[in-house]
Design a protein around this motif. Structure first.
Motif, PDB file in Angstrom:
ATOM      1  N   THR A  70       0.831  -1.198   0.000  1.00 47.25           N
ATOM      2  CA  THR A  70       0.000   0.000   0.000  1.00 47.25           C
ATOM      3  C   THR A  70       0.868   1.251   0.000  1.00 47.25           C
ATOM      4  OG1 THR A  70      -1.802   1.172   1.118  1.00 47.25           O
ATOM      5  CG2 THR A  70      -0.180   0.097   2.535  1.00 47.25           C
ATOM      6  N   ASP A 198      -3.582  -2.395  -1.919  1.00 47.38           N
ATOM      7  CA  ASP A 198      -3.966  -1.445  -2.973  1.00 47.38           C
ATOM      8  C   ASP A 198      -4.430  -2.134  -4.257  1.00 47.38           C
ATOM      9  OD1 ASP A 198      -3.357   0.493  -1.140  1.00 47.38           O
ATOM     10  OD2 ASP A 198      -1.664   1.344  -2.249  1.00 47.38           O
ATOM     11  N   GLY A 225      -6.844   3.164   3.335  1.00 48.19           N
ATOM     12  CA  GLY A 225      -6.715   3.726   2.006  1.00 48.19           C
ATOM     13  C   GLY A 225      -7.489   5.027   1.858  1.00 48.19           C
TER      14      GLY A 225
END
Length: 385
Positions: A70, A198, A225
């Motif tokens: 991520t 992600d 996120g």
């Protein structure tokens, strides 16, 4: 309380402190810790607001982002994995929000209970213990529900040794509800098996230092996120200790809002360095190879796995105890006489299974010894396979 009353409280008489035994620890957490990581914790204390600790935080954060896959900051808290569950709920939602909990065991149920405790309306999509979430069933049930704000999922259910097909489930959920908030409990999976936050479009992922990270208990790691950060701006549930906004602000200067467990950060810093040296794919392969061995030994011994092969976890294996054997007595003998420690069952599986942990730091010889001892003790208990 008067002085006389205080004098009436006696000095406690406690059992003497004994050396901690050397054990083959085969539970799914806490897990064994390498000598280098243990040694790191003997370093002296430093100022948690100073430049030395900030350097550790920068290293740990960047390396955790790599393992989480991520670009988002990975926040760290002094907590267990359950703290990650509470943190996710408190930072994403408002009272009365409708969320869906996909649960396949004890920790999925705990995630749902925490959401209920915070006043959310929770719809559970439940599967029998020992089974993974069926995407077809999930799809059918989600389509029949009224609008929902979030979905709570356990990646690897520690209580049953089952790994959900997270990539398929998240893609399905996102297709049905593009803006839904997906929060994933990856406490006993991340760092051991593939999970790509992600690329798989997951909003929140959290884990705990005592599982696959070769580090003692004490640190919970959580990443949110962009969609989750937007939700956080309007979320109305109460939070203080786990407030993401204050944590993120101080993370930018290498600090925490409260005193962090400095010694555990020493350990995590070294452990992540060791994990990078081994290589992420090599770690995944090691866990796969060892899990295959444990499952093979279970079948070779004439025992039955709780999970089917397709969804069996690579970090913990749950094994059905033969019906005429006292599981607790069996595990007690292994612990006391062989110094091999397995985990028992939880909830409805208490006394019906034993669990073999094979995650984080281990050598394959540790699992060979553990399974050899289990086979020997089973014979003593009258099981011939």
């Amino acid at each position: 309380m008067t002085i006389q009353e205080r004098k009436a409280i006696p000095i406690p008489q406690v059992e003497p402190r004994e050396p901690i035994p050397v054990q083959n620890l085969r539970i799914p957490g806490p897990t064994p810790v390498p000598a280098e990581v243990l040694a790191a914790m003997t370093q002296p204390m430093i100022n948690h607001r100073g430049p030395e600790f900030a350097a550790i935080v920068r290293r740990v954060t960047a390396r955790l982002q790599y393992f989480f896959q991520t670009a988002s900051p990975v926040l760290t808290y002094a907590a267990s994995g359950t703290g990650g569950q509470e943190s996710a709920v408190a930072n994403l939602f408002s009272p009365g929000d409708h969320v869906v909990a996909i649960t396949i065991g004890s920790f999925g149920n705990r995630f749902a209970r925490i959401a209920e405790t915070f006043g959310l309306e929770v719809t559970r999509i439940e599967f029998p213990w020992g089974q993974a979430a069926d995407p077809n069933v999930v799809e059918t049930q989600l389509k029949a529900l009224k609008p929902y704000r979030g979905v709570l999922i356990t990646h690897n259910e520690t209580s049953t040794g089952v790994l959900n097909d997270l990539e398929t489930l998240t893609a399905l959920i996102r297709q049905l509800n593009p803006d839904v908030l997906i929060a994933v409990d990856a406490v006993s999976s991340l760092g051991c098996v593939p999970l790509e936050m992600d690329p798989w479009d997951i909003d929140v992922v959290f884990t705990g230092s005592q599982k696959g990270w070769m580090t003692p208990p004490g640190v919970m790691m959580i990443a949110a996120g962009p969609r989750a950060w937007e939700a956080n701006k309007t979320a109305k549930l109460p939070r203080f200790y786990f407030d993401w906004a204050s944590s993120r602000k101080l993370l930018e200067i290498g600090q925490h809002p409260v005193t962090p467990p400095v010694s555990i950060f020493y350990a995590l810093d070294v452990a992540l360095e060791m994990m990078l040296a081994e290589g992420r794919e090599a770690i995944f392969e090691r866990h796969q190879r060892t899990a295959d061995y444990v499952r093979w030994r279970v079948k070779q011994m004439g025992l039955q796995l709780l999970a089917d092969h397709e969804h069996a976890s690579n970090t913990v294996t749950a094994v059905l105890t033969p019906g005429d054997i006292d599981t607790k007595a069996l595990l007690k003998k292994l612990r006391e006489q062989d110094q091999v420690v397995f985990a028992g069952g939880q909830g409805p599986l208490d006394g019906k299974i034993f669990r073999v942990g094979h995650l984080g730091f281990f050598q394959e010889v540790d699992l060979v010894e553990a399974m050899d001892k289990m086979e020997m003790r089973l014979r003593e208990f009258g099981f011939s396979g």
